[in-house]
Design a protein around this motif. Structure first.
Motif, PDB file in Angstrom:
ATOM      1  N   MET A   1      11.736   4.441  -1.910  1.00  0.00           N
ATOM      2  CA  MET A   1      10.739   3.320  -2.080  1.00  0.00           C
ATOM      3  C   MET A   1       9.378   3.705  -2.735  1.00  0.00           C
ATOM      4  SD  MET A   1      10.265  -0.032  -1.976  1.00  0.00           S
ATOM      5  CE  MET A   1      11.728  -0.368  -1.060  1.00  0.00           C
ATOM      6  N   LEU A   2       8.761   5.049  -2.323  1.00  0.00           N
ATOM      7  CA  LEU A   2       7.998   5.454  -2.770  1.00  0.00           C
ATOM      8  C   LEU A   2       7.776   5.488  -4.611  1.00  0.00           C
ATOM      9  CD1 LEU A   2       6.868   8.151  -0.436  1.00  0.00           C
ATOM     10  CD2 LEU A   2       5.440   6.129  -1.009  1.00  0.00           C
TER      11      LEU A   2
ATOM     12  N   TYR B   1       9.922   3.032   8.629  1.00  0.00           N
ATOM     13  CA  TYR B   1       9.519   1.573   8.992  1.00  0.00           C
ATOM     14  C   TYR B   1       8.888   1.006   7.767  1.00  0.00           C
ATOM     15  CZ  TYR B   1       6.566  -2.410  10.732  1.00  0.00           C
ATOM     16  OH  TYR B   1       6.058  -3.319  11.050  1.00  0.00           O
ATOM     17  N   TRP B   2       7.797   1.690   7.070  1.00  0.00           N
ATOM     18  CA  TRP B   2       7.343   1.376   5.764  1.00  0.00           C
ATOM     19  C   TRP B   2       8.175   0.877   5.025  1.00  0.00           C
ATOM     20  CZ3 TRP B   2       7.192   3.520   0.943  1.00  0.00           C
ATOM     21  CH2 TRP B   2       6.558   2.793   0.097  1.00  0.00           C
ATOM     22  N   ALA B   3       9.204   2.127   4.686  1.00  0.00           N
ATOM     23  CA  ALA B   3      10.368   1.954   3.621  1.00  0.00           C
ATOM     24  C   ALA B   3      11.114   0.698   3.898  1.00  0.00           C
ATOM     25  CB  ALA B   3      10.999   3.104   3.398  1.00  0.00           C
ATOM     26  N   ALA B   4      11.569   0.440   5.072  1.00  0.00           N
ATOM     27  CA  ALA B   4      12.366  -0.401   5.550  1.00  0.00           C
ATOM     28  C   ALA B   4      11.829  -1.811   5.428  1.00  0.00           C
ATOM     29  CB  ALA B   4      12.657  -0.424   6.786  1.00  0.00           C
TER      30      ALA B   4
ATOM     31  N   SER C   1       1.526   5.277   6.448  1.00  0.00           N
ATOM     32  CA  SER C   1       2.069   6.247   7.756  1.00  0.00           C
ATOM     33  C   SER C   1       0.892   6.780   8.495  1.00  0.00           C
ATOM     34  CB  SER C   1       3.062   7.381   7.075  1.00  0.00           C
ATOM     35  OG  SER C   1       4.234   6.733   6.473  1.00  0.00           O
ATOM     36  N   ALA C   2       0.047   7.485   7.618  1.00  0.00           N
ATOM     37  CA  ALA C   2      -1.100   8.010   8.291  1.00  0.00           C
ATOM     38  C   ALA C   2      -1.894   7.112   9.168  1.00  0.00           C
ATOM     39  CB  ALA C   2      -2.037   8.486   7.160  1.00  0.00           C
ATOM     40  N   SER C   3      -1.974   5.719   8.598  1.00  0.00           N
ATOM     41  CA  SER C   3      -2.666   4.951   9.424  1.00  0.00           C
ATOM     42  C   SER C   3      -1.980   4.290  10.707  1.00  0.00           C
ATOM     43  CB  SER C   3      -2.886   3.612   8.469  1.00  0.00           C
ATOM     44  OG  SER C   3      -3.425   2.540   9.307  1.00  0.00           O
TER      45      SER C   3
ATOM     46  N   ARG D   1       0.789  -1.231  -0.144  1.00  0.00           N
ATOM     47  CA  ARG D   1       0.054   0.084   0.049  1.00  0.00           C
ATOM     48  C   ARG D   1       0.841   1.079   0.161  1.00  0.00           C
ATOM     49  NH1 ARG D   1      -4.283   1.503   4.784  1.00  0.00           N
ATOM     50  NH2 ARG D   1      -5.411   3.102   3.595  1.00  0.00           N
ATOM     51  N   ASP D   2       0.429   2.298  -0.613  1.00  0.00           N
ATOM     52  CA  ASP D   2       1.058   3.641  -0.599  1.00  0.00           C
ATOM     53  C   ASP D   2       1.751   3.708   0.865  1.00  0.00           C
ATOM     54  OD1 ASP D   2       1.787   6.410  -0.436  1.00  0.00           O
ATOM     55  OD2 ASP D   2       0.341   6.696  -2.303  1.00  0.00           O
ATOM     56  N   GLY D   3       2.748   3.962   0.917  1.00  0.00           N
ATOM     57  CA  GLY D   3       3.691   4.414   2.320  1.00  0.00           C
ATOM     58  C   GLY D   3       2.811   5.581   2.870  1.00  0.00           C
ATOM     59  N   ARG D   4       2.294   6.541   2.126  1.00  0.00           N
ATOM     60  CA  ARG D   4       1.650   7.894   2.933  1.00  0.00           C
ATOM     61  C   ARG D   4       0.590   7.179   3.412  1.00  0.00           C
ATOM     62  NH1 ARG D   4       2.520  10.606  -2.776  1.00  0.00           N
ATOM     63  NH2 ARG D   4       1.840   8.640  -3.134  1.00  0.00           N
ATOM     64  N   ALA D   5      -0.248   6.482   2.912  1.00  0.00           N
ATOM     65  CA  ALA D   5      -1.381   6.150   3.545  1.00  0.00           C
ATOM     66  C   ALA D   5      -1.045   5.085   4.744  1.00  0.00           C
ATOM     67  CB  ALA D   5      -2.349   5.127   2.438  1.00  0.00           C
TER      68      ALA D   5
END
Length: 170
Positions: free
Chosen positions: A162-163, A61-64, A32-34, A26-30
């Motif tokens: 990563m994005l 964290y998401w990117a890693a 992160s917000a979650s 899922r989009d890392g921005r989404a």
């Protein structure tokens, strides 16, 4: 449903040579917000889990996680499938056809109406209420209204490579 399980893909792939692994990205921005909305705590300290405590921690964290999971995918050739969350909810029939083919399972219309299954989800799981709903696209772009432009730019500075690799950012 639990991406950290894929951190053991190399090991699990050796233990279970027929196992298939599906990574829903899922989009890392989404994400992160979650993560910032979760009230997950470290059982030993009672403090919020680090990656839920700040936007920077969540984005990194998401990117890693995505980077590590993708690096382990080479250890299970032909047994790893990436599925975009956005595709799953906007084109569920097409996406699930790919997933079922990957799993070598026959098509079943029931996969498009999971909310009708007689399954009791635990109240302790933070996503149970969302999972119980019919497939919808409501969460796809929600991050755009939840994050300020400044926050979005910060996430792109922390998780930008990563994005971009995944086509989520220019």
């Amino acid at each position: 449903k639990t991406p950290p399980n894929l951190l053991y893909m190399d090991y699990l792939g050796k233990l279970y040579p027929q196992a298939r692994f599906i990574h829903v990205i899922r989009d890392g921005r989404a994400v992160s917000a979650s993560l910032l909305k979760q009230d997950w705590t470290d059982m030993s300290t009672g403090k919020p889990i680090d990656y839920c405590s700040s936007l920077e921690s969540a984005a990194k964290y998401w990117a890693a996680m995505v980077k590590e999971i993708r690096s382990q995918a080479v250890s299970v050739p032909g047994r790893y499938l990436e599925v975009r969350y956005e595709d799953l909810v906007s084109q569920p029939r097409e996406t699930m056809a790919v997933v079922l083919a990957f799993l070598e399972e026959p098509w079943d219309e029931a996969v498009l109406s999971h909310q009708n299954a007689n399954v009791i989800l635990p109240d302790s799981e933070s996503s149970s209420k969302e999972v119980a709903k019919a497939i919808h696209t409501g969460a796809v772009a929600r991050w755009k209204s939840e994050l300020s432009k400044q926050d979005r730019l910060k996430i792109e500075s922390w998780a930008g490579p990563m994005l971009r690799e995944l086509g989520y950012a220019a």
